[in-house]
Structure formats: C-alpha cells, structure tokens
Design a protein around this motif. Structure first.
Motif, PDB file in Angstrom:
ATOM      1  N   GLY A  78       0.794  -1.225   0.000  1.00 16.28           N
ATOM      2  CA  GLY A  78       0.000   0.000   0.000  1.00 16.28           C
ATOM      3  C   GLY A  78       0.820   1.265   0.000  1.00 16.28           C
ATOM      4  O   GLY A  78       0.330   2.326  -0.408  1.00 16.28           O
ATOM      5  N   ARG A 103       3.504   3.990  -1.272  1.00 13.68           N
ATOM      6  CA  ARG A 103       3.860   4.429  -2.617  1.00 13.68           C
ATOM      7  C   ARG A 103       5.346   4.797  -2.658  1.00 13.68           C
ATOM      8  O   ARG A 103       5.818   5.550  -1.803  1.00 13.68           O
ATOM      9  CB  ARG A 103       3.004   5.627  -3.038  1.00 13.68           C
ATOM     10  CG  ARG A 103       1.516   5.313  -3.062  1.00 13.68           C
ATOM     11  CD  ARG A 103       0.677   6.521  -3.437  1.00 13.68           C
ATOM     12  NE  ARG A 103      -0.751   6.250  -3.269  1.00 13.68           N
ATOM     13  CZ  ARG A 103      -1.517   5.659  -4.179  1.00 13.68           C
ATOM     14  NH1 ARG A 103      -0.992   5.313  -5.339  1.00 13.68           N
ATOM     15  NH2 ARG A 103      -2.790   5.424  -3.953  1.00 13.68           N
ATOM     16  N   GLU A 128       2.364   3.892  -7.993  1.00  6.82           N
ATOM     17  CA  GLU A 128       1.534   2.701  -7.798  1.00  6.82           C
ATOM     18  C   GLU A 128       1.906   2.041  -6.473  1.00  6.82           C
ATOM     19  O   GLU A 128       3.088   1.843  -6.172  1.00  6.82           O
ATOM     20  CB  GLU A 128       1.734   1.728  -8.959  1.00  6.82           C
ATOM     21  CG  GLU A 128       0.737   0.591  -8.960  1.00  6.82           C
ATOM     22  CD  GLU A 128       0.725  -0.181 -10.261  1.00  6.82           C
ATOM     23  OE1 GLU A 128       0.404  -1.383 -10.226  1.00  6.82           O
ATOM     24  OE2 GLU A 128       1.041   0.414 -11.322  1.00  6.82           O
ATOM     25  N   PRO A 129       0.916   1.669  -5.663  1.00  3.10           N
ATOM     26  CA  PRO A 129       1.202   1.103  -4.341  1.00  3.10           C
ATOM     27  C   PRO A 129       2.031  -0.178  -4.398  1.00  3.10           C
ATOM     28  O   PRO A 129       1.900  -0.986  -5.326  1.00  3.10           O
ATOM     29  CB  PRO A 129      -0.191   0.828  -3.766  1.00  3.10           C
ATOM     30  CG  PRO A 129      -1.111   1.741  -4.510  1.00  3.10           C
ATOM     31  CD  PRO A 129      -0.533   1.840  -5.892  1.00  3.10           C
TER      32      PRO A 129
END
Length: 397
Positions: free
Chosen positions: A295, A297, A348-349
């Motif tokens: 989660g 970044r 994007e995580p």
C-alpha cells in the motif's frame, strides 16, 4: 541436473500478464516477446526465439536456436521450432492491426524483419505490464532471492575482510572476489536493464575511485580497467593504510539477484565526519525499509526521506558533484535494476512480495563513497532484509 521452472510458475506468470493487459489495455489482441530475460521468465528457458501470446488461446514459443535445448530445459506446454519468422505465421490467423512488443529492448532492425512476415500496422508497448508482473515475486522466486542474499551476506561480511591486504590492486580484489562468489554459488553474471550496459561484478573501489565519474546510473563510480573497459577496477590503484574500501556488487541464483554494498576501513579509522555521514546513510536505509509495506507508494517514501534531510547533508548525497541520482532504491529480480524505483513518479502502491535494494550513499571528497545497500522483501511489517544487517565500515586493522 537441470532445475526446471515449475509449470505452475509458468502458468501463473502468463495468467497474471494477461490480467494486467486486460486491465491496462482491454482491446489488446496479441503480444510478442523477444528478449531473453522475459522469455526465460515466461517459458523457463533462454533461447533465440519469440513468444506469441494471443489474448485468447494458448501462447506458443517459437525457437530458432536451440529448439532441442528448449525442450530439455522447459516445461512450457507449446514449443515449436522455426528457421525464420515465416514458420511462425501459421500460428496466427487474422493478425490484428496492433501488436504489443517490448519497445524498450526490441531494435529497429528486428522489428522490421518481424513486420515483414507479420504485417501489422501499429505497435504499442507491453513493457510496463511485463515489469509490473515481474515485480511481484512468488514464493518460488523469493526462495531463490533469499539464497542469493545468504551468499551475498556471507561473502561480503565474513570473507572479504580476510581478502584485503596492503598493496593489492582493485583488479586483484575484483578477480578474487568473483572467484569466491562463484565458488559459493553465485551464477556469475550481473544483468542490467539499462540500455547498452555492461557489468562484470559491480563496483570494487579503493578510496577516491568510488567517486570517480562514470556513465553508470548509480551513486558510485569506478576507475575501471581503461576508457574501453570502465569496469572491474584499476590495476594501478593499490590498497593502502587509511583507505575506504567500497564494494557494490550483485549476487544471483538461478537468474534471481540481490544487490548489496559493504564498506571497510583498511588499516585505520576514517575521519569522524565521514563515519557520521555513513551512519546517517544507515539510518536512512533503516527508515526507508520500515516503510516497505503493501500500500505504500515509492514516491511518498522517497519524498518523506528527502524532505527530512538538510542542505548540508544533501550536498553529495546519492552521488558526487553534479553526478547525483534521483532515487533511493530500486526493484531487484531477474535484473539488478528493475521497477518500481524509490523515486518521484512511481505512484503505484507496493505489493507484498516485491523486492527492493535500498542504497543511501554520500560522496566525500578525498575519501570516497560512504553509505550502504541491502536488499529487502516487502512484507506487512516492513522490509525484510535478506542480505545482512551489518552497518558497514567494517574495520580491517
């Protein structure tokens, strides 16, 4: 005995790639892969050929050389021989207007030869989709990566101090280190994705050599053998008392790599300001590692760290002079330099199972590059270090 990539691995990789393509490019109809690294990833063998992946139906691996070896090494379900691209045309009916290719690595001449027999009108990139799939490692891949990390730690932390002796050259250390690494299980290559990048083992440097200018996109440098071979090390730079020894090398098992930098103080301690700078880099590594959770970044990790650093420390941080890089770490896998990167623009995580090398480093005039690098696996509680916890600046007195 050949260690084959399990069929379940190959099936999962193909399924994940198709899912990724369906999400990012719902209208896609066919992708074709040429590069040997990606061919190995999807088929379990590294041959001269091409993998045709239709949206619907089974993928086919067309092999020019060696078909026999591909059959011997790979559990991929559909492997066919070809002498030229013409042989593979029979596997594709109703060629779409757009074909997805590895635009980062396919040269124009190869593209033109392929298009002669597959006359599509447009080409789009499949690079980001392939990279995204490769970024999340399976337990099978992580087991190989952990083994690479174990060897890496043992050699750099336990064995290198015994190798260092007064008067040896950088080349002497590089060649001895390579021999020991391979003897311990290293697969012998350091593969990079950077365009036209050659690498022997990594950077093995004494003192100021580690901040010498280099084309390589990393914080450190290297005198190298000559302008024609700016790698391996210098025959003329000899180890002497008071030197900082900087070793930044990769280690790999069955194609999967780890990346690690370890530093040593030879003969005497470094000045305290250099030690303080090094210790700050270790703190930065540990803080960044604590944020390697699903989660998170990469861009936020990068900015969180960089925003805390004062202007004095930022001078020559992640490089020396005007040769600084704009990242704190990078993905690692079948290549040493993979995506995502701990840098701005990577939003994007993270996902569990991703693997990163974190490498905060700082150049110091007349001394060299201090700092650290280790490889971490993204977990729910933060980065799991698999290359050792020694903070570096190991004294060899």
């Amino acid at each position: 005995m050949i260690k084959k990539v399990p069929l379940t691995e190959l099936k999962n990789r193909m399924r994940n790639f198709r899912k990724r393509m369906d999400i990012s490019n719902p209208q896609w109809e066919i992708a074709v892969i040429f590069s040997k690294i990606n061919l190995y990833y999807f088929t379990g063998t590294m041959q001269d050929g091409m993998l045709i992946i239709p949206k619907h139906g089974e993928a086919t691996f067309w092999v020019r050389r060696s078909y026999e070896r591909a059959l011997d090494e790979s559990l991929f379900p559909d492997i066919e021989p070809m002498n030229s691209f013409r042989d593979a045309t029979k596997s594709v009916s109703g060629l779409p207007n757009t074909v997805y290719l590895e635009t980062e690595v396919v040269p124009l001449a190869l593209y033109q030869r392929f298009q002669k027999y597959f006359p599509f009108k447009n080409v789009k990139s499949a690079d980001s989709q392939i990279c995204a799939v490769r970024a999340v490692k399976s337990e099978y891949e992580l087991s190989l990566t952990r083994e690479a990390g174990r060897i890496h730690q043992h050699v750099l932390e336990d064995l290198v101090p015994e190798m260092l002796h007064d008067g040896m050259s950088e080349v002497d250390l590089s060649t001895e280190l390579f021999s020991v690494m391979v003897e311990e299980g290293h697969h012998g290559l350091c593969r990079f994705g950077m365009f036209d990048t050659e690498m022997f083992l990594g950077n093995v440097c004494f003192g100021e050599s580690s901040i010498y200018p280099s084309y390589f996109n990393g914080p450190g440098g290297n005198y190298g053998m000559s302008p024609a071979v700016p790698l391996i090390g210098s025959r003329d730079r000899k180890l002497k008392k008071g030197d900082l020894v900087f070793i930044d090398i990769g280690c790999g098992i069955e194609g999967y790599n780890t990346d690690k930098t370890t530093t040593y103080m030879f003969g005497s301690s470094l000045p305290q300001y250099a030690i303080d700078a090094h210790n700050k880099c270790v703190e930065i590594q540990n803080e960044a590692a604590s944020m390697l959770k699903p989660g998170a970044r990469p861009s936020e990790i990068y900015n969180t760290i960089m925003d805390k650093l004062d202007s004095e420390f930022l001078q020559n941080f992640m490089g020396f002079g005007n040769r600084k890089v704009k990242f704190l770490g990078h993905g690692v896998g079948l290549l040493i330099d993979e995506t995502p990167v701990i840098a701005e623009g990577f939003d994007e995580p993270l996902q569990e199972g991703m693997v990163f090398a974190l490498e905060p480093k700082k150049g110091i005039e007349n001394i060299g590059m201090v700092g650290i690098e280790n490889t971490f696996i993204v977990t729910s509680i933060g980065g799991e270090c698999i290359t050792g916890n020694n903070p570096g600046l190991i004294p060899v007195f």
